[in-house]
Write an enzyme that holds these catalytic residues in place. Structure first.
Site, PDB file in Angstrom:
ATOM      1  N   HIS A  57      -3.259  -3.815  15.418  1.00  0.00           N
ATOM      2  CA  HIS A  57      -3.577  -3.684  14.247  1.00  0.00           C
ATOM      3  C   HIS A  57      -4.029  -4.965  13.234  1.00  0.00           C
ATOM      4  O   HIS A  57      -5.115  -5.325  12.785  1.00  0.00           O
ATOM      5  CB  HIS A  57      -3.011  -2.791  13.421  1.00  0.00           C
ATOM      6  CG  HIS A  57      -3.038  -2.257  11.764  1.00  0.00           C
ATOM      7  ND1 HIS A  57      -3.707  -1.447  11.219  1.00  0.00           N
ATOM      8  CD2 HIS A  57      -2.958  -3.248  10.779  1.00  0.00           C
ATOM      9  CE1 HIS A  57      -3.764  -1.519   9.898  1.00  0.00           C
ATOM     10  NE2 HIS A  57      -3.189  -2.727   9.631  1.00  0.00           N
ATOM     11  N   GLU A  58      -2.943  -5.808  13.414  1.00  0.00           N
ATOM     12  CA  GLU A  58      -2.686  -7.054  12.812  1.00  0.00           C
ATOM     13  C   GLU A  58      -3.919  -8.028  13.366  1.00  0.00           C
ATOM     14  O   GLU A  58      -4.477  -8.802  12.826  1.00  0.00           O
ATOM     15  CB  GLU A  58      -1.437  -7.727  12.910  1.00  0.00           C
ATOM     16  CG  GLU A  58      -0.433  -6.839  12.051  1.00  0.00           C
ATOM     17  CD  GLU A  58      -0.719  -6.894  10.581  1.00  0.00           C
ATOM     18  OE1 GLU A  58      -1.336  -7.907   9.971  1.00  0.00           O
ATOM     19  OE2 GLU A  58      -0.325  -5.719   9.905  1.00  0.00           O
ATOM     20  N   HIS A  61      -7.146  -7.495  12.079  1.00  0.00           N
ATOM     21  CA  HIS A  61      -7.347  -8.407  10.834  1.00  0.00           C
ATOM     22  C   HIS A  61      -7.623  -9.756  11.058  1.00  0.00           C
ATOM     23  O   HIS A  61      -8.478 -10.460  10.335  1.00  0.00           O
ATOM     24  CB  HIS A  61      -6.065  -8.476   9.824  1.00  0.00           C
ATOM     25  CG  HIS A  61      -5.726  -7.108   9.237  1.00  0.00           C
ATOM     26  ND1 HIS A  61      -6.527  -6.542   8.479  1.00  0.00           N
ATOM     27  CD2 HIS A  61      -4.585  -6.349   9.253  1.00  0.00           C
ATOM     28  CE1 HIS A  61      -6.087  -5.321   7.949  1.00  0.00           C
ATOM     29  NE2 HIS A  61      -4.809  -5.357   8.496  1.00  0.00           N
ATOM     30  N   ASP A 158      -3.249  -2.611   3.035  1.00  0.00           N
ATOM     31  CA  ASP A 158      -4.821  -3.042   3.123  1.00  0.00           C
ATOM     32  C   ASP A 158      -5.543  -2.045   2.291  1.00  0.00           C
ATOM     33  O   ASP A 158      -6.627  -2.587   1.471  1.00  0.00           O
ATOM     34  CB  ASP A 158      -5.142  -2.414   4.813  1.00  0.00           C
ATOM     35  CG  ASP A 158      -4.411  -3.052   5.752  1.00  0.00           C
ATOM     36  OD1 ASP A 158      -4.237  -4.385   5.609  1.00  0.00           O
ATOM     37  OD2 ASP A 158      -4.157  -2.544   6.787  1.00  0.00           O
TER      38      ASP A 158
HETATM   39 ZN   LIG Z   1      -3.314  -3.996   7.873  1.00  0.00          ZN
END
Ligand SMILES: [Zn+2]
Length: 359
Positions: A57-58, A61, A158
């Site tokens: 997930h990170e 980003h 987020d």
């Molecule tokens: Zn996030």
């Protein structure tokens, strides 16, 4: 981040684990009293899977941020989740929107892949399951939960960033932040109340949101003061520089006449660093300035925006003055004190007169 241990690098992005992560492991082991070693082992493996999902997930980003030209420092894994360290945010609303949505989209993507794989192997994917049943189905739900939770519209999560970016389409960034921060505070308080009744982690995350909202508000306040300003507006405009071969004694004599001043150091006609009295203290009188000057702090460009680029530079480098150059040619010096004066709200938008004296 202080107190974190580098564990590896994926797609060029350093990944670290914060020391407090070890508390999570201890907590997991303690929370399963009377369990067999293999049961605790499975539980720890589950925590590991959770953080692998968080890392993906990170990473997404960070990858999008890097593609949009933002500086990515790395990812730190904390017991309450992952934290991407990205400089230059919030930046333009479209960039913030893309960077913020990338993480949840990756989690939804992973959830779909895991769910389809579970389905393909004949494992039941309904009803939702996290702690029992097929690992594929559990991981699918875990990733979906991760996406959904992060999309709560609570800055700095987020969803809060997405909300701010959407609001900023029709109003300025500062008022967009104010509205998003108000929403986040309400959600954080709800999290803490619900957490008190049901779950300790929600309290921690609620507190994390409250802290984060405070930082976002302060940052928006600062932005309001310096919005639109660039280095050229706040630097001491003076092309005076010192050649790298000049001796410490010679420059020391000159600087003594102009207290508080700093000069760009040039080799040929190119700026290679910056020097002030503090760099000369205790150095041999005959040493060339080029060997004692600061070559590590960045040379700024007059077009660099004060918010957030210069503020980040000031917080990262413990120096009071920075050389400014245009394509390597000295243009002046940016003094920390000028920026700080500006942030106090009352400062002049140019440098103090005594710093503008020609050499
Ligand atoms: Zn996030």
């Amino acid at each position: 981040m202080n107190g974190s241990l580098r564990i590896g690098r994926i797609a060029g992005i350093p990944i670290s684990v914060h020391w407090s992560f070890s508390l999570l492991i201890v907590l997991v082991v303690l929370s399963a009293p009377g369990s067999s070693a293999s049961e605790v082992g499975w539980l720890l493996l589950w925590v590991l899977a959770l953080f692998a999902a968080v890392t993906v997930h990170e990473l997404s980003h960070c990858v999008v941020a890097a593609r949009r030209g933002l500086k990515v420092e790395g990812i730190v894994l904390l017991p309450i989740g992952g934290m991407s360290q990205i400089s230059g945010l919030p930046g333009p609303p479209t960039v913030e929107l893309e960077v913020a949505i990338a993480g949840p989209l990756a989690s939804v993507g992973l959830a779909l892949v895991m769910g389809l794989a579970a389905f393909a192997t004949g494992a039941p994917v309904w009803p939702p399951t996290l702690f029992s049943g097929s690992w594929l189905a559990r991981l699918a739900w875990l990733n979906l939960l991760l996406a959904g939770f992060n999309m709560l519209p609570a800055l700095p999560m987020d969803g809060g960033r997405v909300l701010r970016a959407l609001l900023a389409r029709h109003r300025d960034q500062v008022s967009a932040t104010r509205i998003a921060a108000n929403v986040a505070q309400v959600i954080a308080v709800l999290m803490i109340v619900v957490g008190l009744l049901f779950d300790l982690w929600l309290i921690l995350i609620g507190l994390f949101v409250l802290l984060g909202v405070g930082a976002e508000r302060r940052s928006a306040g600062i932005q309001q003061v310096v919005d639109g300003l660039v280095v050229g507006d706040v630097m001491a405009r003076d092309p005076t520089s010192v050649p790298a071969h000049v001796s410490v004694a010679e420059l020391g004599g000159w600087l003594a006449a102009f207290p508080g001043r700093a000069l760009p150091v040039v080799e040929g006609s190119t700026v290679v660093g910056v020097v002030a009295m503090v760099d000369l203290v205790g150095r041999p009188a005959g040493a060339p300035v080029g060997s004692v000057c600061d070559r590590t702090s960045p040379v700024l460009d007059p077009s660099t925006p004060v918010f957030p680029a210069v503020l980040e530079t000031l917080s990262r480098y413990h120096r009071d003055e920075f050389a400014v150059a245009v394509a390597g040619v000295p243009a002046g010096v940016l003094y920390r004190s000028t920026v700080e004066q500006l942030l106090r709200g009352a400062g002049p938008r140019s440098s103090p007169p005594e710093r503008r004296r020609a050499a």
